[in-house]
Design a protein around this motif. Structure first.
Motif, PDB file in Angstrom:
ATOM      1  N   LEU A 155       0.828  -1.209   0.000  1.00 29.65           N
ATOM      2  CA  LEU A 155       0.000   0.000   0.000  1.00 29.65           C
ATOM      3  C   LEU A 155       0.864   1.262   0.000  1.00 29.65           C
ATOM      4  N   VAL A 156       1.847   1.290   0.880  1.00 31.05           N
ATOM      5  CA  VAL A 156       2.679   2.487   1.015  1.00 31.05           C
ATOM      6  C   VAL A 156       3.545   2.699  -0.230  1.00 31.05           C
ATOM      7  N   ASP A 157       4.119   1.630  -0.764  1.00 28.51           N
ATOM      8  CA  ASP A 157       4.931   1.769  -1.981  1.00 28.51           C
ATOM      9  C   ASP A 157       4.097   2.303  -3.143  1.00 28.51           C
ATOM     10  N   GLU A 158       2.869   1.826  -3.256  1.00 28.09           N
ATOM     11  CA  GLU A 158       2.009   2.285  -4.346  1.00 28.09           C
ATOM     12  C   GLU A 158       1.650   3.763  -4.168  1.00 28.09           C
ATOM     13  N   MET A 159       1.378   4.175  -2.946  1.00 26.52           N
ATOM     14  CA  MET A 159       1.062   5.579  -2.695  1.00 26.52           C
ATOM     15  C   MET A 159       2.269   6.468  -2.995  1.00 26.52           C
ATOM     16  N   ALA A 160       3.445   6.044  -2.592  1.00 18.92           N
ATOM     17  CA  ALA A 160       4.653   6.828  -2.859  1.00 18.92           C
ATOM     18  C   ALA A 160       4.874   6.986  -4.363  1.00 18.92           C
ATOM     19  N   ALA A 161       4.618   5.922  -5.109  1.00 17.70           N
ATOM     20  CA  ALA A 161       4.801   5.972  -6.563  1.00 17.70           C
ATOM     21  C   ALA A 161       3.815   6.930  -7.220  1.00 17.70           C
ATOM     22  N   GLN A 162       2.595   7.011  -6.677  1.00 16.80           N
ATOM     23  CA  GLN A 162       1.559   7.831  -7.306  1.00 16.80           C
ATOM     24  C   GLN A 162       1.528   9.271  -6.782  1.00 16.80           C
ATOM     25  N   ALA A 163       1.652   9.445  -5.472  1.00 15.52           N
ATOM     26  CA  ALA A 163       1.469  10.771  -4.862  1.00 15.52           C
ATOM     27  C   ALA A 163       2.784  11.448  -4.514  1.00 15.52           C
ATOM     28  N   GLY A 164       3.864  10.683  -4.479  1.00 21.85           N
ATOM     29  CA  GLY A 164       5.158  11.244  -4.112  1.00 21.85           C
ATOM     30  C   GLY A 164       5.600  10.794  -2.737  1.00 21.85           C
ATOM     31  N   GLU A 165       6.909  10.729  -2.553  1.00 22.47           N
ATOM     32  CA  GLU A 165       7.458  10.221  -1.297  1.00 22.47           C
ATOM     33  C   GLU A 165       7.274  11.190  -0.136  1.00 22.47           C
ATOM     34  N   ASP A 166       6.916  12.454  -0.430  1.00 26.14           N
ATOM     35  CA  ASP A 166       6.728  13.434   0.632  1.00 26.14           C
ATOM     36  C   ASP A 166       5.257  13.874   0.740  1.00 26.14           C
ATOM     37  N   ALA A 167       4.350  13.033   0.242  1.00 30.14           N
ATOM     38  CA  ALA A 167       2.938  13.415   0.181  1.00 30.14           C
ATOM     39  C   ALA A 167       2.276  13.422   1.555  1.00 30.14           C
TER      40      ALA A 167
END
Length: 342
Positions: A155-167
């Protein structure tokens, strides 16, 4: 002489009676059915009935029961995701003396006394999808769809890929006591701190198992936190509720929505670009595996200490401690989502 002969006859009769009694006390060999040859009675309960996810679980459970042949399957449960509505089913099945109860638990602690009473009455108890408290419930095995670690990290890896690592992100969960969601959130927080330390969770909301509430809570998140870049929907109804709120707010493609639900529930959001990736396992396979585990536990062929388990068309699955693992999570995207019908 006649008296001695009569004594011998009496002694011989006593010996025959003892032999006959000894034979009656020998237990029959285990055949996987009851002593009368009846089928094993397996009662499977979802968190709630009537949603795509648990409809898919039911399909898999029925498939396994038909394939195995000696299973009398009951699939029933509440229409709301509330533990107090699950307990009467457990109590009724305990009185009926079913062979196995398998439950997806809405609250790990509140449900445990009822499960413990079932065990004390000789009913086998397993959990699936969402566990009970292992010690308080006495349940024998938990059929887990994937490790909490694998799901939380995906879940977290997918969010980082889509929204950015500092989202800045929000989480729309289930109930505050939901065991799976709480375990995933714990992994997500830890993993974010390790790999994406600038990612920030601004709020966690608990709509229960209610898609309408997930929708309205996500609307509130978008208003309260206008700079939020991503929303996690981590139940099968929270994800479509959150996605619908983002779409109706006109933020498709601007606010990432990542979560767990069925392809059937999410297909429209994937097709219009509101959602890029759906993360889940195959709930049909989860129901199928649960019935296979129920049979093996009742027959005594799955015992503590096992490291793998043969489950029909699934082949060998891993057993870690008291957990039977379905396998790693899957990803559904615009490229493959049409291939799945659950």
């Amino acid at each position: 002489m006649r008296k001695a002969f009569q004594i011998l006859l009496i002694l011989a009769g006593a010996v025959l009676l003892l032999v006959a009694c000894g034979k009656k006390q020998t237990p029959p060999a285990s055949t996987g059915t009851t002593s009368t040859g009846a089928k094993l009675v397996v009662a499977v309960m979802p968190k709630l009935k009537g949603i795509d996810y648990f409809n898919a679980v039911e399909r898999g459970a029925k498939e396994a029961a038909q394939e195995l042949g000696n299973i009398d399957l009951t699939y029933d449960g509440p229409t709301e995701g509330k533990v107090d509505q699950q307990i009467p089913f457990i109590e009724s099945w305990t009185l009926q003396k079913v062979d196995v109860i398998a439950v997806a638990c809405n609250d790990p602690d509140a449900i445990s006394p009822a499960l413990k009473r079932a065990r004390e009455k000789g009913v086998h108890v397993i959990t699936y999808d969402a566990d009970a408290n292992p010690e308080k419930s006495g349940r024998e095995f938990f059929v887990n769809q994937a490790t909490f670690e694998d799901i939380g990290r995906a879940l977290v890896d997918e969010m980082a890929a889509q929204a950015g690592e500092d989202a800045k992100v929000a989480i729309v969960s289930s109930s505050p006591t939901a065991p799976n969601q709480n375990a995933w959130i714990a992994v997500m927080k830890r993993y974010m701190a390790e790999k994406y330390p600038k990612m920030q969770i601004v709020t966690i909301q608990y709509p229960e198992e209610d898609q309408g509430r997930a929708f309205s809570m996500t609307q509130d998140i978008l208003k309260t936190y206008p700079d939020v870049k991503g929303v996690f929907g981590i139940s099968s109804v929270a994800f479509p509720g959150a996605a619908d709120a983002v779409r109706q707010a006109g933020k498709s493609g601007k606010v990432a929505v990542v979560g767990l639900s069925t392809p059937k529930s999410m297909k429209g959001f994937v097709k219009d670009g509101t959602v890029k990736t759906v993360i889940l396992w195959n709930p049909v396979d989860l129901g199928y595996l649960t019935v296979y585990v129920a049979k093996a536990v009742a027959e005594g062929t799955l015992k503590p200490g096992a490291t793998e388990f043969e489950a029909g068309r699934l082949g060998k699955v891993k057993v870690e401690g008291d957990q039977v693992l379905l396998g790693p999570p899957m990803k559904f995207t615009a490229e493959n989502i049409d291939q799945y019908d659950f």
